[in-house]
Design a protein around this motif. Structure first.
Motif, PDB file in Angstrom:
ATOM      1  N   ASP A 110      30.389 -37.837  65.122  1.00 22.26           N
ATOM      2  CA  ASP A 110      29.459 -38.701  64.394  1.00 22.26           C
ATOM      3  C   ASP A 110      29.965 -39.028  62.994  1.00 22.26           C
ATOM      4  OD1 ASP A 110      27.816 -38.639  66.553  1.00 22.26           O
ATOM      5  OD2 ASP A 110      26.282 -37.338  65.654  1.00 22.26           O
ATOM      6  N   PRO A 111      29.660 -40.222  62.502  1.00 21.61           N
ATOM      7  CA  PRO A 111      30.002 -40.572  61.123  1.00 21.61           C
ATOM      8  C   PRO A 111      29.092 -39.853  60.137  1.00 21.61           C
ATOM      9  CG  PRO A 111      28.740 -42.329  62.128  1.00 21.61           C
ATOM     10  CD  PRO A 111      29.017 -41.325  63.216  1.00 21.61           C
ATOM     11  N   LEU A 112      29.286 -40.137  58.873  1.00 19.08           N
ATOM     12  CA  LEU A 112      28.519 -39.514  57.798  1.00 19.08           C
ATOM     13  C   LEU A 112      27.014 -39.684  58.011  1.00 19.08           C
ATOM     14  CD1 LEU A 112      28.367 -38.220  54.946  1.00 19.08           C
ATOM     15  CD2 LEU A 112      28.595 -40.531  54.018  1.00 19.08           C
ATOM     16  N   ASP A 113      26.280 -38.600  57.946  1.00 20.26           N
ATOM     17  CA  ASP A 113      24.819 -38.615  58.057  1.00 20.26           C
ATOM     18  C   ASP A 113      24.244 -38.681  56.650  1.00 20.26           C
ATOM     19  OD1 ASP A 113      22.124 -38.140  58.394  1.00 20.26           O
ATOM     20  OD2 ASP A 113      22.392 -36.549  59.874  1.00 20.26           O
ATOM     21  N   LEU A 114      23.872 -39.870  56.213  1.00 18.41           N
ATOM     22  CA  LEU A 114      23.442 -40.077  54.832  1.00 18.41           C
ATOM     23  C   LEU A 114      22.140 -39.361  54.498  1.00 18.41           C
ATOM     24  CD1 LEU A 114      24.261 -43.868  54.361  1.00 18.41           C
ATOM     25  CD2 LEU A 114      25.443 -41.930  53.320  1.00 18.41           C
ATOM     26  N   ASP A 115      21.327 -39.055  55.487  1.00 22.37           N
ATOM     27  CA  ASP A 115      20.003 -38.495  55.225  1.00 22.37           C
ATOM     28  C   ASP A 115      19.987 -36.982  55.104  1.00 22.37           C
ATOM     29  OD1 ASP A 115      18.811 -41.032  55.291  1.00 22.37           O
ATOM     30  OD2 ASP A 115      18.630 -40.961  57.479  1.00 22.37           O
ATOM     31  N   ARG A 116      21.114 -36.322  55.417  1.00 16.98           N
ATOM     32  CA  ARG A 116      21.099 -34.849  55.428  1.00 16.98           C
ATOM     33  C   ARG A 116      22.328 -34.275  54.741  1.00 16.98           C
ATOM     34  NH1 ARG A 116      20.028 -32.878  61.465  1.00 16.98           N
ATOM     35  NH2 ARG A 116      21.545 -34.518  61.959  1.00 16.98           N
ATOM     36  N   GLN A 117      22.678 -34.834  53.589  1.00 12.95           N
ATOM     37  CA  GLN A 117      23.852 -34.374  52.845  1.00 12.95           C
ATOM     38  C   GLN A 117      23.441 -33.384  51.759  1.00 12.95           C
ATOM     39  OE1 GLN A 117      27.288 -35.162  53.475  1.00 12.95           O
ATOM     40  NE2 GLN A 117      26.166 -35.680  55.360  1.00 12.95           N
ATOM     41  N   PHE A 118      24.165 -32.254  51.723  1.00 12.48           N
ATOM     42  CA  PHE A 118      23.858 -31.212  50.751  1.00 12.48           C
ATOM     43  C   PHE A 118      25.145 -30.660  50.141  1.00 12.48           C
ATOM     44  CE2 PHE A 118      20.169 -31.364  53.423  1.00 12.48           C
ATOM     45  CZ  PHE A 118      19.105 -31.120  52.575  1.00 12.48           C
ATOM     46  N   HIS A 119      25.061 -30.386  48.858  1.00 11.35           N
ATOM     47  CA  HIS A 119      26.141 -29.703  48.148  1.00 11.35           C
ATOM     48  C   HIS A 119      25.791 -28.220  48.090  1.00 11.35           C
ATOM     49  CE1 HIS A 119      28.196 -28.025  44.596  1.00 11.35           C
ATOM     50  NE2 HIS A 119      29.137 -28.907  44.856  1.00 11.35           N
ATOM     51  N   ALA A 120      26.730 -27.368  48.473  1.00 10.20           N
ATOM     52  CA  ALA A 120      26.544 -25.923  48.408  1.00 10.20           C
ATOM     53  C   ALA A 120      27.334 -25.373  47.227  1.00 10.20           C
ATOM     54  CB  ALA A 120      26.994 -25.262  49.704  1.00 10.20           C
ATOM     55  N   GLU A 121      26.628 -24.760  46.309  1.00  8.40           N
ATOM     56  CA  GLU A 121      27.250 -24.167  45.120  1.00  8.40           C
ATOM     57  C   GLU A 121      27.224 -22.652  45.257  1.00  8.40           C
ATOM     58  OE1 GLU A 121      26.146 -23.268  40.471  1.00  8.40           O
ATOM     59  OE2 GLU A 121      25.063 -24.849  41.542  1.00  8.40           O
ATOM     60  N   PHE A 122      28.382 -22.028  45.052  1.00 11.99           N
ATOM     61  CA  PHE A 122      28.498 -20.577  45.138  1.00 11.99           C
ATOM     62  C   PHE A 122      28.693 -19.995  43.737  1.00 11.99           C
ATOM     63  CE2 PHE A 122      30.001 -22.281  49.200  1.00 11.99           C
ATOM     64  CZ  PHE A 122      29.202 -21.558  50.085  1.00 11.99           C
ATOM     65  N   PRO A 123      28.594 -18.664  43.594  1.00 16.66           N
ATOM     66  CA  PRO A 123      28.793 -18.066  42.264  1.00 16.66           C
ATOM     67  C   PRO A 123      30.136 -18.419  41.628  1.00 16.66           C
ATOM     68  CG  PRO A 123      27.762 -16.467  43.720  1.00 16.66           C
ATOM     69  CD  PRO A 123      28.112 -17.653  44.566  1.00 16.66           C
ATOM     70  N   HIS A 124      31.154 -18.747  42.436  1.00 18.30           N
ATOM     71  CA  HIS A 124      32.479 -19.048  41.886  1.00 18.30           C
ATOM     72  C   HIS A 124      32.718 -20.552  41.737  1.00 18.30           C
ATOM     73  CE1 HIS A 124      33.050 -19.371  46.231  1.00 18.30           C
ATOM     74  NE2 HIS A 124      34.083 -20.161  45.984  1.00 18.30           N
ATOM     75  N   THR A 125      31.736 -21.384  42.058  1.00 18.80           N
ATOM     76  CA  THR A 125      31.922 -22.834  41.963  1.00 18.80           C
ATOM     77  C   THR A 125      30.943 -23.434  40.956  1.00 18.80           C
ATOM     78  OG1 THR A 125      30.406 -23.262  43.818  1.00 18.80           O
ATOM     79  CG2 THR A 125      32.733 -22.959  44.337  1.00 18.80           C
ATOM     80  N   GLU A 126      31.007 -24.755  40.804  1.00 26.86           N
ATOM     81  CA  GLU A 126      30.202 -25.443  39.812  1.00 26.86           C
ATOM     82  C   GLU A 126      29.131 -26.313  40.469  1.00 26.86           C
ATOM     83  OE1 GLU A 126      32.888 -27.761  37.479  1.00 26.86           O
ATOM     84  OE2 GLU A 126      33.968 -26.034  36.677  1.00 26.86           O
ATOM     85  N   PRO A 127      28.052 -26.622  39.754  1.00 26.50           N
ATOM     86  CA  PRO A 127      27.066 -27.548  40.298  1.00 26.50           C
ATOM     87  C   PRO A 127      27.634 -28.962  40.357  1.00 26.50           C
ATOM     88  CG  PRO A 127      26.544 -27.027  38.018  1.00 26.50           C
ATOM     89  CD  PRO A 127      27.677 -26.131  38.415  1.00 26.50           C
ATOM     90  N   PRO A 128      27.080 -29.808  41.209  1.00 29.83           N
ATOM     91  CA  PRO A 128      27.584 -31.189  41.305  1.00 29.83           C
ATOM     92  C   PRO A 128      27.318 -31.965  40.020  1.00 29.83           C
ATOM     93  CG  PRO A 128      25.561 -30.926  42.571  1.00 29.83           C
ATOM     94  CD  PRO A 128      25.959 -29.558  42.119  1.00 29.83           C
TER      95      PRO A 128
END
Length: 329
Positions: A110-128
């Protein structure tokens, strides 16, 4: 070729097929010679009807183990080397065909699902930070060009014991997302190459403010075309790591993401595209290119025209998406 044949053409797809087989037969972790002996003598059954009952969640464990075994800074492990043998790969074809036909794997194309996109931020990463996207891409290019220039001092012999940058993403600062499966969290919580086995994360919904122009990486040809159209040479900086993976001694290119951003708002890698493309030395612009450091169903956003929702804390077991759930931060 169809999707099944494409699956056994790539190391991550072959590893997925083997993981499904190993899980069904309850095989322990086995060494290279045992993999060869097992698959070489196995009369793989033509009937894999049990896969017809597998839902999306059932494939997450073997898919996750294939992602975890991806390494682009050293030689493939014993199992990947064994599965690359021609007769061994052929033995996996009935399993690949059953996987390709399984209802739980159909969304992999399937192509990109525009309605269910989420960014996952972990303790070692940065917020979007979508507002910084142009600056982040410019900094990525400057850093990549400087790394390539300074790599001129590295050994010319690709077999020399040297390592450096091995990924072909636009870095980790541009906003990157995965979809959330029904009843579960975002895939990015668990399906992560070179991950850190985290048990806590913060997830934010991400949506474009207008209909985006999306480049879909659906397989090897789509990745090669992207690198061919927007080539950036990285021969000296990737030489040692990617030679270990592929044995290719010639020039390397990756997409210049600043140029890609002029034509596309986002680049999405389908799960099928990941399984058939990752870790292969593919032709592009008279050189070779490699998709490395990407995650299944990952989208990199090359635009700042995004709306980011509030953060929600999630907790779960590393590599087991079905255990993850929202909870106190």
């Amino acid at each position: 070729m169809g999707f099944a044949e494409d699956l056994i053409s790539g190391p991550r797809g072959r590893r997925l097929c083997f993981n499904v087989l190993a899980g069904q037969r309850q095989l322990p972790t086995i060494a290279c010679r045992e993999v060869m002996r097992f698959l070489g003598s196995l009369a793989v059954p033509d009937d894999w009807d049990f896969l017809a009952g597998w839902e999306e969640s059932a494939f997450l464990e073997p898919l996750g183990r294939s992602v975890d075994s991806a390494m682009y800074w050293q030689e493939p492990d014993e199992v990947d080397r064994a599965l690359a043998a021609q007769n061994t790969a052929r033995a996996l074809l009935p399993i690949a065909r059953a996987i390709a036909a399984a209802p739980g794997a159909r969304w992999w194309l399937d192509p990109l699902d525009l309605d269910r996109q989420f960014h996952a931020e972990f303790p070692h990463t940065e917020p979007p930070r979508p507002a910084r996207t142009p600056e982040d891409l410019a900094e990525w290019r400057a850093s990549t060009v400087e790394d390539e220039r300074s790599a001129d001092e590295r050994p010319a012999d690709p077999a020399a014991p040297f390592t450096g940058i091995w990924w072909s993403t636009p870095g980790r600062r541009p906003v990157h997302t995965t979809r959330a499966l029904p009843g579960m969290g975002p895939l990015g919580l668990c399906l992560e190459e070179d991950g850190f086995s985290q048990q806590r994360a913060w997830c934010r919904s991400v949506r474009p403010v207008r209909t985006p122009g999306v480049y879909e990486i659906t397989g090897p040809a789509a990745w090669s075309e992207l690198a061919e159209r927007y080539p950036l040479e990285v021969s000296r900086s990737r030489r040692h790591d990617w030679w270990k993976v592929s044995g290719w001694e010639g020039p390397w290119v990756i997409p210049d993401w600043t140029l890609v951003a002029a034509d596309h708002d986002a680049v999405h890698l389908t799960v099928a595209g990941y399984l058939t493309t990752a870790g292969r030395a593919l032709p592009a612009a008279g050189a070779r290119t490699m998709l490395a450091g990407w995650d299944p169903d990952q989208t990199f956003w090359l635009t700042d025209a995004l709306t980011v929702g509030p953060a929600t804390a999630w907790h779960g077991e590393p590599g087991e998406l079905t255990t993850w759930a929202p909870g106190p931060g």
